[in-house]
Design a protein around this motif. Structure first.
Motif, PDB file in Angstrom:
ATOM      1  N   UNK A  56      49.770  42.327  46.405  1.00  0.00           N
ATOM      2  CA  UNK A  56      50.344  42.425  45.058  1.00  0.00           C
ATOM      3  C   UNK A  56      51.818  42.014  45.032  1.00  0.00           C
ATOM      4  N   UNK A  57      52.445  41.931  46.192  1.00  0.00           N
ATOM      5  CA  UNK A  57      53.838  41.495  46.280  1.00  0.00           C
ATOM      6  C   UNK A  57      53.991  39.979  46.242  1.00  0.00           C
ATOM      7  N   UNK A  58      52.877  39.258  46.356  1.00  0.00           N
ATOM      8  CA  UNK A  58      52.903  37.799  46.336  1.00  0.00           C
ATOM      9  C   UNK A  58      52.549  37.340  44.922  1.00  0.00           C
ATOM     10  N   UNK A  59      53.273  36.371  44.402  1.00  0.00           N
ATOM     11  CA  UNK A  59      52.997  35.893  43.046  1.00  0.00           C
ATOM     12  C   UNK A  59      51.632  35.204  42.988  1.00  0.00           C
ATOM     13  N   UNK A  60      51.015  35.224  41.808  1.00  0.00           N
ATOM     14  CA  UNK A  60      49.667  34.642  41.655  1.00  0.00           C
ATOM     15  C   UNK A  60      49.655  33.151  41.953  1.00  0.00           C
ATOM     16  N   UNK A  61      50.729  32.460  41.629  1.00  0.00           N
ATOM     17  CA  UNK A  61      50.790  31.012  41.874  1.00  0.00           C
ATOM     18  C   UNK A  61      50.838  30.691  43.359  1.00  0.00           C
ATOM     19  N   UNK A  62      51.429  31.562  44.157  1.00  0.00           N
ATOM     20  CA  UNK A  62      51.574  31.302  45.588  1.00  0.00           C
ATOM     21  C   UNK A  62      50.407  31.831  46.421  1.00  0.00           C
ATOM     22  N   UNK A  63      49.579  32.676  45.853  1.00  0.00           N
ATOM     23  CA  UNK A  63      48.456  33.256  46.588  1.00  0.00           C
ATOM     24  C   UNK A  63      47.223  32.360  46.437  1.00  0.00           C
ATOM     25  N   UNK A  64      46.741  31.818  47.539  1.00  0.00           N
ATOM     26  CA  UNK A  64      45.570  30.937  47.498  1.00  0.00           C
ATOM     27  C   UNK A  64      44.268  31.713  47.633  1.00  0.00           C
ATOM     28  N   UNK A  65      44.185  32.600  48.610  1.00  0.00           N
ATOM     29  CA  UNK A  65      42.983  33.403  48.792  1.00  0.00           C
ATOM     30  C   UNK A  65      43.354  34.662  49.573  1.00  0.00           C
ATOM     31  N   UNK A  66      42.409  35.598  49.568  1.00  0.00           N
ATOM     32  CA  UNK A  66      42.640  36.864  50.250  1.00  0.00           C
ATOM     33  C   UNK A  66      41.289  37.494  50.544  1.00  0.00           C
ATOM     34  N   UNK A  67      41.030  37.843  51.763  1.00  0.00           N
ATOM     35  CA  UNK A  67      39.754  38.440  52.107  1.00  0.00           C
ATOM     36  C   UNK A  67      38.650  37.411  52.180  1.00  0.00           C
ATOM     37  N   UNK A  68      37.444  37.815  51.797  1.00  0.00           N
ATOM     38  CA  UNK A  68      36.270  36.949  51.846  1.00  0.00           C
ATOM     39  C   UNK A  68      35.906  36.554  50.420  1.00  0.00           C
ATOM     40  N   UNK A  69      35.774  35.260  50.188  1.00  0.00           N
ATOM     41  CA  UNK A  69      35.377  34.776  48.864  1.00  0.00           C
ATOM     42  C   UNK A  69      33.884  35.040  48.682  1.00  0.00           C
ATOM     43  N   UNK A  70      33.555  35.878  47.700  1.00  0.00           N
ATOM     44  CA  UNK A  70      32.158  36.213  47.432  1.00  0.00           C
ATOM     45  C   UNK A  70      31.503  35.183  46.519  1.00  0.00           C
TER      46      UNK A  70
END
Length: 177
Positions: A56-70
């Protein structure tokens, strides 16, 4: 990255319940640590709550993925599972004999002759995970017949309709961006 809305959660859980039934609660309330689903650019990710809070500390524009894409939500609001969810859902699977593995990976339906084992209570039109004889998840299918009917079928009868498999990456390599 944000939490799913109530309608998004309902659509996701309906899709997952087609493959793993009531075991959805096992995905969220795990004994090691709690997990959750998060949405980023129409894609749903399965991630630990601890990691989701850190992200949540990373901006949405800079976050590409997190965890496993379902999977991802379509523009019409439907949810499509991606092959990356396979390892998580594989504990609820249909196992193939080694002779049927290559046929399935080439995009063919599952025949009765290819089945090594199948759960006794699998109804017709139920989503199933296809695994190899050595427990490697290979793809998704939809059961063509109930498990009770499968016992009396001829060996060439279709038992599972092919949906997605690991071989898609190789077959569609020239169209991947």
């Amino acid at each position: 990255m944000r939490e799913l809305t109530e309608s998004e959660t309902r659509v996701l859980f309906e899709k997952l319940s087609k493959y793993i039934g009531r075991n959805i609660t096992d995905l969220i309330d795990r004994p090691d640590e709690p997990f959750c689903f998060r949405l980023q650019k129409d894609r749903v990710y399965y991630v630990s709550e601890k990691l989701a809070k850190l992200a949540s500390n990373v901006s949405r524009d800079n976050l590409l993925s997190l965890g496993v894409c379902m999977g991802k939500f379509t523009k019409s609001g439907k949810f499509n599972l991606h092959i990356t969810a396979l390892d998580i859902l594989a504990q609820y699977a249909l196992w193939l004999k080694p002779s049927g593995e290559m046929s399935y990976l080439y995009g063919n339906h599952v025949l009765k002759a290819h089945i090594q084992k199948m759960s006794e209570d699998c109804p017709q039109h139920q989503g199933v995970i296809i695994c190899s004889a050595n427990d490697q998840p290979m793809g998704f299918a939809v059961s063509a017949r109930a498990a009770v009917e499968c016992k009396t079928l001829e060996p060439t009868a279709i038992v599972g309709y092919h949906q997605a498999d690991l071989g898609e990456y190789l077959r569609g390599e020239e169209t991947l961006a």
